[in-house]
Scaffold this active site. Structure first.
Site, PDB file in Angstrom:
ATOM      1  N   ASP A  10       0.876  -1.153   0.000  1.00 24.71           N
ATOM      2  CA  ASP A  10       0.000   0.000   0.000  1.00 24.71           C
ATOM      3  C   ASP A  10       0.934   1.230   0.000  1.00 24.71           C
ATOM      4  OD1 ASP A  10      -2.287   1.666   0.456  1.00 24.71           O
ATOM      5  OD2 ASP A  10      -1.738   1.731   2.571  1.00 24.71           O
ATOM      6  N   LEU A  11       0.420   2.376  -0.378  1.00 25.36           N
ATOM      7  CA  LEU A  11       1.280   3.574  -0.430  1.00 25.36           C
ATOM      8  C   LEU A  11       1.137   4.434   0.838  1.00 25.36           C
ATOM      9  CD1 LEU A  11       3.131   5.507  -2.117  1.00 25.36           C
ATOM     10  CD2 LEU A  11       1.026   6.551  -2.971  1.00 25.36           C
ATOM     11  N   ASP A  12      -0.067   5.040   0.977  1.00 32.50           N
ATOM     12  CA  ASP A  12      -0.296   5.988   2.068  1.00 32.50           C
ATOM     13  C   ASP A  12      -0.252   5.265   3.422  1.00 32.50           C
ATOM     14  OD1 ASP A  12      -0.737   8.145   0.272  1.00 32.50           O
ATOM     15  OD2 ASP A  12      -2.753   7.431  -0.100  1.00 32.50           O
ATOM     16  N   THR A  18       1.120  10.309   4.039  1.00 30.52           N
ATOM     17  CA  THR A  18       0.369  11.353   3.340  1.00 30.52           C
ATOM     18  C   THR A  18      -0.942  11.673   4.065  1.00 30.52           C
ATOM     19  OG1 THR A  18      -0.435   9.583   1.978  1.00 30.52           O
ATOM     20  CG2 THR A  18       1.202  11.020   0.971  1.00 30.52           C
ATOM     21  N   GLY A  47      -7.332   4.405   3.508  1.00 35.39           N
ATOM     22  CA  GLY A  47      -7.530   3.303   2.568  1.00 35.39           C
ATOM     23  C   GLY A  47      -8.791   3.441   1.727  1.00 35.39           C
ATOM     24  N   ILE A  48      -9.582   4.472   1.983  1.00 34.46           N
ATOM     25  CA  ILE A  48     -10.872   4.656   1.315  1.00 34.46           C
ATOM     26  C   ILE A  48     -10.716   5.620   0.132  1.00 34.46           C
ATOM     27  CG2 ILE A  48     -13.272   5.429   1.719  1.00 34.46           C
ATOM     28  CD1 ILE A  48     -12.475   2.949   3.371  1.00 34.46           C
ATOM     29  N   ARG A  50     -11.275   8.468  -2.869  1.00 34.45           N
ATOM     30  CA  ARG A  50     -11.569   9.908  -2.738  1.00 34.45           C
ATOM     31  C   ARG A  50     -13.077  10.174  -2.634  1.00 34.45           C
ATOM     32  NH1 ARG A  50      -9.129  13.136  -7.509  1.00 34.45           N
ATOM     33  NH2 ARG A  50      -7.378  11.808  -6.903  1.00 34.45           N
ATOM     34  N   SER A 115      -2.660   0.535  -4.333  1.00 29.77           N
ATOM     35  CA  SER A 115      -3.126   1.728  -3.623  1.00 29.77           C
ATOM     36  C   SER A 115      -4.461   2.228  -4.176  1.00 29.77           C
ATOM     37  CB  SER A 115      -2.077   2.832  -3.775  1.00 29.77           C
ATOM     38  OG  SER A 115      -2.598   4.071  -3.349  1.00 29.77           O
ATOM     39  N   SER A 117      -5.116   5.295  -4.205  1.00 31.88           N
ATOM     40  CA  SER A 117      -4.868   6.673  -4.623  1.00 31.88           C
ATOM     41  C   SER A 117      -4.705   6.827  -6.136  1.00 31.88           C
ATOM     42  CB  SER A 117      -3.607   7.204  -3.933  1.00 31.88           C
ATOM     43  OG  SER A 117      -3.309   8.485  -4.438  1.00 31.88           O
ATOM     44  N   ASN A 119      -3.231   9.409  -7.146  1.00 30.27           N
ATOM     45  CA  ASN A 119      -2.020  10.238  -7.198  1.00 30.27           C
ATOM     46  C   ASN A 119      -0.753   9.419  -6.922  1.00 30.27           C
ATOM     47  OD1 ASN A 119      -3.433  12.809  -7.523  1.00 30.27           O
ATOM     48  ND2 ASN A 119      -4.173  12.448  -5.451  1.00 30.27           N
ATOM     49  N   LYS A 146     -10.853  -1.218  -1.630  1.00 30.32           N
ATOM     50  CA  LYS A 146     -10.618  -2.098  -0.485  1.00 30.32           C
ATOM     51  C   LYS A 146     -11.828  -1.967   0.455  1.00 30.32           C
ATOM     52  CE  LYS A 146      -5.745  -0.919  -0.956  1.00 30.32           C
ATOM     53  NZ  LYS A 146      -4.566  -0.208  -0.435  1.00 30.32           N
ATOM     54  N   GLU A 170       0.109  -3.380   4.611  1.00 28.61           N
ATOM     55  CA  GLU A 170      -1.051  -2.483   4.697  1.00 28.61           C
ATOM     56  C   GLU A 170      -1.175  -1.840   6.064  1.00 28.61           C
ATOM     57  OE1 GLU A 170      -3.642  -0.945   3.795  1.00 28.61           O
ATOM     58  OE2 GLU A 170      -3.875  -1.503   1.710  1.00 28.61           O
TER      59      GLU A 170
HETATM   60  C1  BG6 Z   1      -5.632   5.990   0.055  1.00 28.38           C
HETATM   61  C2  BG6 Z   1      -5.681   6.888   1.284  1.00 28.38           C
HETATM   62  O1  BG6 Z   1      -4.367   5.451  -0.099  1.00 28.38           O
HETATM   63  O2  BG6 Z   1      -5.956   6.759  -1.109  1.00 28.38           O
HETATM   64  C3  BG6 Z   1      -7.035   7.552   1.388  1.00 28.38           C
HETATM   65  O3  BG6 Z   1      -5.446   6.095   2.443  1.00 28.38           O
HETATM   66  C4  BG6 Z   1      -7.323   8.316   0.093  1.00 28.38           C
HETATM   67  O4  BG6 Z   1      -7.048   8.435   2.499  1.00 28.38           O
HETATM   68  C5  BG6 Z   1      -7.241   7.361  -1.091  1.00 28.38           C
HETATM   69  O5  BG6 Z   1      -8.621   8.896   0.135  1.00 28.38           O
HETATM   70  C6  BG6 Z   1      -7.487   8.062  -2.423  1.00 28.38           C
HETATM   71  O6  BG6 Z   1      -6.461   8.979  -2.655  1.00 28.38           O
HETATM   72  P1  BG6 Z   1      -6.406  10.059  -3.815  1.00 28.38           P
HETATM   73  O7  BG6 Z   1      -4.965  10.482  -3.816  1.00 28.38           O
HETATM   74  O8  BG6 Z   1      -6.815   9.378  -5.075  1.00 28.38           O
HETATM   75  O9  BG6 Z   1      -7.352  11.144  -3.460  1.00 28.38           O
HETATM   76 MG    MG Z   2      -2.766   3.095   3.621  1.00 25.68          MG
END
Ligand code: BG6
Ligand code: MG
Length: 218
Positions: A10-12, A18, A47-48, A50, A115, A117, A119, A146, A170
């Site tokens: 996982d990233l964040d 972040t 993990g949720i 956007r 991830s 995300s 981003n 997830k 994770e």
């Molecule tokens: C997850 C974060 O990795 O990415 C969440 O834990 C975040 O908090 C989700 O909402 C989506 O991220 P992004 O960068 O696409 O807004």
């Molecule tokens: Mg995470």
């Protein structure tokens, strides 16, 4: 334990913290809508995706909006979030994670990102860590968030490794559930009292070697 052929990260919260930037950007949005967001409430968003995060936040504030307005707010939050992420440098990788990835590469174990995300690529670029990953599965590729196993199953498929030979790292409860639903080994990063479904929980990668970790999973 079967021989590990791939590690999916996982990233964040696993590679970089972040969550503090997500929090600042979401809080600013909540304030603009007339309510506040506590750090405790921010925990619910780990993990949720956007859009799902925005739904949770609007529920907290008792605000109801149409789809178009929600998309606009999510886009605004992301602009702010990316502004904050500009300050991420290679020094911001969480302690020990770079050494751990170096060791995996030396051991010829495949490495993937899993991830939520959208981003992920930008953040890995800021960290100068893109080259560690043989595949990236991020929020732009998945259709089910997830705890659905899709994100990690896609990663395993990209790497041509069967799920039982994969370890997932994770920090989120939903992420560990996703790993377990995929039939993988789930290593939690954080507190054992929170990540109760993980096969093993470590505080972070500092001082953790690949061989020590595999030994603990036996
Ligand atoms: C997850 C974060 O990795 O990415 C969440 O834990 C975040 O908090 C989700 O909402 C989506 O991220 P992004 O960068 O696409 O807004
Ligand atoms: Mg995470």
């Amino acid at each position: 334990m079967p021989t590990v052929q791939a590690c999916l990260f996982d990233l964040d919260g696993v590679i970089v913290d972040t969550a503090k930037y997500h929090y600042l950007a979401w809080r600013q949005l909540a304030n603009r809508l007339g309510f506040d967001l506590s750090l405790e409430q921010n925990e619910l968003l780990k993990g949720i995706s956007r859009m799902e995060s925005l739904d949770i936040i609007l529920k907290i504030g008792g605000v109801e909006l149409g789809e178009e307005e929600k998309l606009k707010l999510a886009a605004e939050k992301n602009v702010r979030y990316l502004e904050l992420c500009k300050q991420i440098t290679p020094d911001d990788a969480l302690p020990g994670v770079r050494d751990f990835l170096d060791e995996l590469r030396r051991d010829h174990i495949k490495v993937g990102l899993g991830s939520a995300s959208k981003n992920a690529k930008t953040i890995l670029t800021n960290l100068d860590m893109l080259s560690y990953f043989d595949t990236l599965v991020d929020g732009n590729r998945v259709t089910k968030g997830k705890p659905d196993p899709q994100v990690f199953l896609m990663g395993a498929e990209d790497l041509a490794v069967s799920p039982e030979y994969c370890i997932v790292f994770e920090d989120a409860v939903a992420g560990i559930q996703s790993a377990k639903a995929a039939g993988m080994i789930g290593v939690g990063i954080g507190e054992a009292s929170v990540l109760t479904e993980a096969d093993l929980v470590i505080k972070g990668f500092e001082g953790v070697t690949v061989s020590d970790l595999f030994e603990k999973l036996k």
